[in-house]
Structures are given as structure tokens and as C-alpha cells.
Design a protein around this motif. Structure first.
Motif, PDB file in Angstrom:
ATOM      1  N   UNK A  73       0.815  -1.219   0.000  1.00  0.00           N
ATOM      2  CA  UNK A  73       0.000   0.000   0.000  1.00  0.00           C
ATOM      3  C   UNK A  73       0.843   1.262   0.000  1.00  0.00           C
ATOM      4  N   UNK A  74       2.113   1.160   0.371  1.00  0.00           N
ATOM      5  CA  UNK A  74       3.030   2.272   0.211  1.00  0.00           C
ATOM      6  C   UNK A  74       3.099   3.210   1.391  1.00  0.00           C
ATOM      7  N   UNK A  75       4.053   4.152   1.354  1.00  0.00           N
ATOM      8  CA  UNK A  75       4.300   5.039   2.491  1.00  0.00           C
ATOM      9  C   UNK A  75       3.191   6.049   2.756  1.00  0.00           C
ATOM     10  N   UNK A  76       2.284   6.244   1.792  1.00  0.00           N
ATOM     11  CA  UNK A  76       1.194   7.191   2.014  1.00  0.00           C
ATOM     12  C   UNK A  76       0.047   6.586   2.820  1.00  0.00           C
ATOM     13  N   UNK A  77       0.229   5.335   3.277  1.00  0.00           N
ATOM     14  CA  UNK A  77      -0.794   4.678   4.094  1.00  0.00           C
ATOM     15  C   UNK A  77      -0.165   4.140   5.369  1.00  0.00           C
ATOM     16  N   UNK A  78      -0.875   4.294   6.476  1.00  0.00           N
ATOM     17  CA  UNK A  78      -0.487   3.651   7.731  1.00  0.00           C
ATOM     18  C   UNK A  78      -1.424   2.473   7.939  1.00  0.00           C
ATOM     19  N   UNK A  79      -0.851   1.304   8.143  1.00  0.00           N
ATOM     20  CA  UNK A  79      -1.635   0.074   8.258  1.00  0.00           C
ATOM     21  C   UNK A  79      -1.411  -0.537   9.638  1.00  0.00           C
TER      22      UNK A  79
END
Length: 228
Positions: A190-196
Motif C-alpha cells: 500500500x506504500x508510504x502514504x498509508x499507515x496500516x
């Protein structure tokens, strides 16, 4: 979004549909189950009684305000076992053999190799996505096709990805590295623009695994042609 739309395969009988509803929606009353089946609560209750005799479901009272408590139906351990778990006995034997003959370090390398292979496959599948919403939807589709009974929804804060079934549950129980690896995999895909963050976990006793996905406003969305 209705999580049932992401399930794989359509059950053929009312009993199978009831089991799937309880698997994907959690404890339900007979009236709600009857509505979902397009029948009456009494008809659903009769089916549930048969499933209870087979040891697949059980009921427990739940009080909601004044009045009589509502009977909520849920799957038993036997009912959960009706859903595939990825050849559990064979997988458990392999994990035990690797740990015994080669040690935990070798098992960690195996988990890492699985994560790397899965990341490559997921990254290719998500390479045409332009937004975080698109990537969440595409990732959910991949997971559902792999047997996780996955679904997602969007709210004012971000997204919720849920997995109502774990086809590798036995392996994850024997080796916690699989669960850590899957959380890391989601974050990478999901990449660095998402916090999971994992908010519910089957291995911790929850009915399902759930992941809260929050956009990071200081991280701009990647360009469409950059891929994953």
C-alpha cells in the motif's frame, strides 16, 4: 460495501449459506439471518437447530435494553473447521520438520522468501492503480481470491480491510512469523502514504482479522505511472 460480495464461490444450500453468513458477519439473530436468506426468521431458526444438532453452530442469549434477551447464533470450532485451511496437517508437518532439522533461522528465511514472492505478485497486480482507494480495493480482491473471504469499506478516516477466514491459520499458529510477514506485506504494497495497523486478529481469539488503513496527509499519492 457488503463483505459478502467478496466471498469466493456461491454456496448451494440454505445450510451452507447460513454457515457463510455466520462466518462473514459474526453472531446473528435468527430474524436477521432469515432476512439475509430471503425467508422468515422461523425458517432460519429451523435450519439453525439442525446445524446445532450437527455441532456446527451454537446460540447464546444477549440482552439489548429492556425485554427478553435475543438469541445470537455463531459458529462452533467445528463449524469454523468446515472452511478450508490450506492443507493444515501437511503444512504443520513441514513447519515442524524445518524447525527440527534446520532450525528457526531457516524457517524465518522461508517466511521471508514467501513474503518476497507474494510482494512481487501483488505489486504487479496493483501496478495500474492511481489512488490508495484503488489499491485497497485491488488488494482486497487478491486476498479474497486466495480464500481469505476479504472485504473492505471506507469511512471518514480511511479504510477498513477485513479477512473473515484464514486459509493458513494452522501455519500461522505454528509460526507467528507468517502473521508478522503479512502485516509487513500490506504496508509495503500500500506504500508510504498509508499507515496500516492490525486491529483484530484471529490468532488472538478474534472472529476475523481486520486492518485499519489510514491515509498519511504528508505523504502525496504516487503518480499513476510509477506503479507500486
Amino acid at each position: 460495501m457488503d463483505f459478502d460480495n467478496e466471498s469466493s464461490g456461491a454456496p448451494a444450500t440454505a445450510a451452507e449459506r447460513l454457515l457463510l453468513l455466520l462466518k462473514t458477519r459474526g453472531p446473528q439473530g435468527a430474524a436477521a439471518l432469515g432476512t439475509a436468506l430471503g425467508t422468515t426468521g422461523e425458517a432460519a431458526r429451523q435450519q439453525l437447530a439442525k446445524l446445532a444438532e450437527a455441532g456446527l453452530v451454537e446460540s447464546a442469549p444477549q440482552r439489548a435494553g429492556v425485554g427478553r434477551p435475543v438469541q445470537l447464533w455463531s459458529l462452533t470450532a467445528v463449524g469454523h473447521a468446515r472452511f478450508p485451511d490450506g492443507h493444515a496437517e501437511m503444512v504443520l508437518g513441514l513447519i515442524a520438520g524445518i524447525r527440527r532439522e534446520l532450525g528457526d533461522a531457516a524457517l524465518d528465511r522461508l517466511v521471508a522468501a514467501r513474503e518476497a514472492e507474494t510482494f512481487t505478485r501483488y505489486a504487479g497486480a496493483l501496478s495500474g492503480t492511481a489512488t490508495l482507494r484503488d489499491r485497497v480495493a485491488a488488494l482486497t480482491g487478491l486476498r479474497s481470491r486466495e480464500g481469505y473471504m476479504a472485504g473492505w469499506e471506507e469511512d471518514e478516516n480511511g479504510f477498513l480491510l477485513v479477512e473473515n477466514h484464514c486459509p493458513i491459520c494452522a501455519a500461522a499458529t505454528a509460526c507467528q512469523g507468517f502473521c508478522r510477514s503479512e502485516l509487513d506485506l500490506f504496508r509495503r504494497v500500500l506504500g508510504p502514504e498509508a499507515r496500516v495497523e492490525r486491529t483484530e486478529h484471529i490468532q488472538a481469539g478474534a472472529r476475523r482479522c481486520a486492518y485499519r488503513i489510514l491515509p498519511q496527509p504528508d505523504r502525496p499519492e504516487r503518480e499513476h505511472d510509477h506503479g507500486v
